[in-house]
Design a protein around this motif. Structure first.
Motif: not given
Length: 334
Positions: A31-33, A60-61, A88-91
């Motif tokens: 997860v790419l936060a 894995k974050v 892709i989380n939030g960008f």
């Protein structure tokens, strides 16, 4: 109905997919936060971790910590880990286009949450599915609340962040609706969401001095803007439920729910079902790694009010009680 009742979704059945591939075994996903300080991103990450536990995957974050450079580094780290899938989380995917081309070249399936204006299947940049509510619906709910609350004549300041295409589109939609229905947009404020902790206090004081009582409502593209506005409003002698009233077009963070519940400088948020969306992201990746079509599911948002929260009990998230966990587990054969 969700509208105005905040969390009252228990009477509704799950409206998402009912079929799909069984669980692919033993996958590892990254997860790419964008920034784990953002309540929406945190909520989605929690949902991914919960769903991954059910499907039997490892997560894995990597925290981009609110900067473009850190997000670029995180993409590089993710590639080095050679995962089976990436979230892709939030960008905005366009921000990291060069880095993400490496993911596409490596044939690692990607899904996303809020990666750009196109939601659903086959989003730009090689993204299999971009999970989100309809951002224009979210903006519409927030703007209509301000109009109704002000008797049709709100004086609105809109907060957005031009780093994100979707943020500009959401803010523009709110401006359009306010002005088309007799309200006034006093100012459009473009300030980075990653810098709200340092910018919002002084900015709030300046805007109060500039507009005074004309400023009746704030509309922001994310709850995070209101995390740091309260102290300045309090210092000006403004009560937590008085004007300017704050409403957010996303995402329904826990901090926002607490402010709304206690009448502390936020009146509403338009919440997304963050935990459900985390489960959807895992389901979409399960489809992607097996070469199956994207589900095309688009979740519905809810206008969360103080009255709705009182009726809903103690929960500080919009988590529809519609059986989505069981529905996804059944699809996966878990």
């Amino acid at each position: 109905m969700l509208m105005g009742l905040g969390l009252a979704a228990s009477a509704e059945d799950f409206d998402g997919p009912t079929s799909g591939p069984k669980a692919a075994e033993g996958k590892t996903i990254v997860v790419l936060a964008a920034d784990m300080k953002n309540g929406g991103i945190l909520g989605v990450t929690n949902g991914i971790e919960e769903a991954a536990k059910k499907i039997g995957w490892t997560v894995k974050v990597l925290d981009g910590a609110g900067s473009v450079q850190s997000r670029s580094a995180a993409v590089g780290q993710a590639l080095a880990l050679k995962p089976d899938g990436i979230v892709i989380n939030g960008f905005d995917a366009a921000e990291q286009q060069a880095a993400l081309e490496g993911v596409v070249s490596a044939k690692i399936p990607m899904v996303s949450w809020h990666s750009g204006p196109k939601i659903g299947c086959d989003a730009p940049g090689g993204i299999f599915a971009n999970v989100s509510t309809d951002a224009m619906d979210v903006s519409k709910k927030a703007a209509e609340w301000a109009l109704k609350d002000a008797g049709g004549k709100p004086g609105v300041i809109i907060f957005t962040d031009s780093t994100y295409t979707i943020a500009i589109l959401k803010a523009a939609k709110m401006k359009e609706i306010i002005e088309a229905n007799g309200g006034t947009v006093l100012q459009w404020v473009d300030t980075p969401i990653a810098e709200t902790s340092t910018r919002m206090g002084p900015l709030t004081t300046t805007l109060l001095q500039q507009y005074g009582a004309k400023w009746t409502h704030s509309l922001a593209i994310n709850d995070l803007y209101f995390d740091f506005m309260g102290p300045s409003l309090a210092a000006a002698g403004i009560d937590g439920r008085a004007n300017p009233k704050n409403g957010s077009a996303g995402d329904g963070s826990e901090a926002a729910f607490q402010r709304i519940r206690t009448g502390q400088y936020q009146a509403v948020t338009v919440a997304e079902p963050l935990n459900l969306q985390g489960w959807q992201l895992v389901d979409e990746l399960n489809r992607a790694v097996q070469g199956q079509p994207c589900s095309g599911y688009i979740t519905a948002p809810a206008l969360v009010t103080e009255e709705g929260l009182k009726a809903a009990g103690d929960s500080n998230q919009f988590d529809p009680q519609n059986g989505y966990r069981d529905a996804y587990a059944k699809i996966w054969g878990k």
